[in-house]
Design a protein around this motif. Sequence first.
Motif, PDB file in Angstrom:
ATOM      1  N   PRO A  21       0.795  -1.234   0.000  1.00 42.28           N
ATOM      2  CA  PRO A  21       0.000   0.000   0.000  1.00 42.28           C
ATOM      3  C   PRO A  21       0.828   1.285   0.000  1.00 42.28           C
ATOM      4  CG  PRO A  21      -0.832  -1.572   1.622  1.00 42.28           C
ATOM      5  CD  PRO A  21       0.495  -2.070   1.178  1.00 42.28           C
ATOM      6  N   SER A  22       2.111   1.194   0.356  1.00 45.28           N
ATOM      7  CA  SER A  22       2.951   2.393   0.443  1.00 45.28           C
ATOM      8  C   SER A  22       3.591   2.763  -0.887  1.00 45.28           C
ATOM      9  CB  SER A  22       4.066   2.170   1.483  1.00 45.28           C
ATOM     10  OG  SER A  22       3.527   1.856   2.738  1.00 45.28           O
ATOM     11  N   LEU A  23       3.554   1.870  -1.854  1.00 48.00           N
ATOM     12  CA  LEU A  23       4.300   2.058  -3.095  1.00 48.00           C
ATOM     13  C   LEU A  23       3.488   2.776  -4.156  1.00 48.00           C
ATOM     14  CD1 LEU A  23       5.879  -1.523  -3.268  1.00 48.00           C
ATOM     15  CD2 LEU A  23       6.816   0.533  -2.183  1.00 48.00           C
ATOM     16  N   LYS A  45     -10.032  -3.722  -0.203  1.00 45.06           N
ATOM     17  CA  LYS A  45     -10.694  -2.559   0.385  1.00 45.06           C
ATOM     18  C   LYS A  45      -9.960  -1.257   0.051  1.00 45.06           C
ATOM     19  CE  LYS A  45     -12.304  -5.302   4.325  1.00 45.06           C
ATOM     20  NZ  LYS A  45     -12.157  -5.538   5.784  1.00 45.06           N
ATOM     21  N   ASN A  46      -8.745  -1.396  -0.466  1.00 42.90           N
ATOM     22  CA  ASN A  46      -7.919  -0.231  -0.786  1.00 42.90           C
ATOM     23  C   ASN A  46      -7.975   0.016  -2.296  1.00 42.90           C
ATOM     24  OD1 ASN A  46      -5.711   1.490  -1.434  1.00 42.90           O
ATOM     25  ND2 ASN A  46      -4.626   0.858   0.423  1.00 42.90           N
ATOM     26  N   SER A  95      -3.159  -6.400  -5.858  1.00 46.08           N
ATOM     27  CA  SER A  95      -3.304  -7.533  -4.940  1.00 46.08           C
ATOM     28  C   SER A  95      -4.131  -8.635  -5.592  1.00 46.08           C
ATOM     29  CB  SER A  95      -3.945  -7.089  -3.623  1.00 46.08           C
ATOM     30  OG  SER A  95      -5.266  -6.637  -3.829  1.00 46.08           O
ATOM     31  N   GLY A  96      -5.110  -8.249  -6.423  1.00 50.68           N
ATOM     32  CA  GLY A  96      -5.918  -9.250  -7.114  1.00 50.68           C
ATOM     33  C   GLY A  96      -5.089 -10.117  -8.038  1.00 50.68           C
ATOM     34  N   PHE A  99     -16.638  -0.558 -10.348  1.00 52.60           N
ATOM     35  CA  PHE A  99     -16.881  -1.683 -11.261  1.00 52.60           C
ATOM     36  C   PHE A  99     -15.616  -2.506 -11.505  1.00 52.60           C
ATOM     37  CE2 PHE A  99     -16.778  -3.406 -15.593  1.00 52.60           C
ATOM     38  CZ  PHE A  99     -17.889  -4.247 -15.557  1.00 52.60           C
ATOM     39  N   ASP A 100     -14.487  -1.840 -11.739  1.00 50.04           N
ATOM     40  CA  ASP A 100     -13.244  -2.561 -12.044  1.00 50.04           C
ATOM     41  C   ASP A 100     -12.813  -3.451 -10.888  1.00 50.04           C
ATOM     42  OD1 ASP A 100     -13.060  -1.439 -14.563  1.00 50.04           O
ATOM     43  OD2 ASP A 100     -11.815   0.229 -13.903  1.00 50.04           O
ATOM     44  N   ILE A 101     -12.922  -2.928  -9.677  1.00 47.60           N
ATOM     45  CA  ILE A 101     -12.503  -3.710  -8.513  1.00 47.60           C
ATOM     46  C   ILE A 101     -13.482  -4.845  -8.241  1.00 47.60           C
ATOM     47  CG2 ILE A 101     -12.071  -3.623  -6.021  1.00 47.60           C
ATOM     48  CD1 ILE A 101     -11.008  -0.791  -6.403  1.00 47.60           C
ATOM     49  N   ALA A 102     -14.774  -4.576  -8.352  1.00 46.62           N
ATOM     50  CA  ALA A 102     -15.781  -5.627  -8.151  1.00 46.62           C
ATOM     51  C   ALA A 102     -15.592  -6.749  -9.168  1.00 46.62           C
ATOM     52  CB  ALA A 102     -17.186  -5.045  -8.265  1.00 46.62           C
ATOM     53  N   SER A 103     -15.299  -6.392 -10.418  1.00 43.30           N
ATOM     54  CA  SER A 103     -15.085  -7.401 -11.469  1.00 43.30           C
ATOM     55  C   SER A 103     -13.816  -8.190 -11.208  1.00 43.30           C
ATOM     56  CB  SER A 103     -15.000  -6.721 -12.838  1.00 43.30           C
ATOM     57  OG  SER A 103     -16.226  -6.111 -13.168  1.00 43.30           O
TER      58      SER A 103
END
Length: 331
Positions: free
Chosen positions: A87-89, A134-135, A142-143, A177-181
């Motif tokens: 998350p820091s990068l 969540k971020n 991460s996905g 939408f992108d994250i949910a997909s």
Amino acid sequence: MSFLFRMASRMRPSTTEEVVRSIKDSFLALATNTSARALEEVGKNISSLRQLLSGDGEAEPNQEQVLQIALEICKEDVLSLFVQNLPSLGWEVRKDLANCWCILLGQKDDENYCCVKYIEDHVELLDFLVGCYKNLDVALNSGSMLRECIKYPTLAKYILESNSFELFFEYVELPNFDIASDALNTFKDLLTKHETVVSEFLGSHYQKFFEHYTRILTSNNYVTRRQSVKFLSEFLLEASNSKIMKRFIMEVHFLNIMIGLLKDSSKNIRICAFHVFKVFVANPNKPRSIVEALRDNRRELLKLLHNLPASKGEDELDEERDLIIQAIEKL
């Protein structure tokens, strides 16, 4: 050779141990100092690592060196630093890091995938990656890292059986939408990559799993509803999931959900719902509760089926609909 050039040559990491030590030191420095300079140093190290692992466009990577780097990264706990600092990068560094992650997980020492073994011993890294959905900034990175992990049955099994798995039922309804997909793609991989693992998981978590799945089937979010019923129609009809399908079609609760989806305003949802509904009707061993539900809703069902949108080039769908209509008329 100039003095400065000789100094730079001496300072540049030359051995596997030095390469990994340089990466580790830059991450440790970042933990106490998140300045632009510290972030830049991490970025340079990850960019150099990516070139060593995947080549620079002109020369292919040295596979023996790649394996040695993977072994050293595990030895020095650098994989944990990758995840914890994600998350820091910045965007470009996260992209390079995700690329490195995919290559590192594929490195095999004798019979073992060394980085996979490391993650098996540090499963909290998987929970952290799932939580990263969540971020908004790191969710897609991460996905991709999670889907690489899911290629390995031991890691997929852990996620399925962890408390983190239930979070996916929330993630697929995220407003972005992108994250949910992306979360749905990860969810699908968890349930399709390893037949034995999934069969064992659903065998022992059937009730809880479908309680959660029912929620997304009836979601107010159109995209979530459409994607969840489409996946269910494909998942249940896979031969490897026949036991789950047979159990599913014995429950009148799920039949009623499919009837509700046959009324949906979306053509695509109605067609996908039909592919699940037809299995309830075609089941030669229908329990009494299913037969009674079909009889009670007979008139409405016939109307819904007659109004099911015809699809060009989908003669099979039309034939199946006619057969189901006939079966209901005979009840």
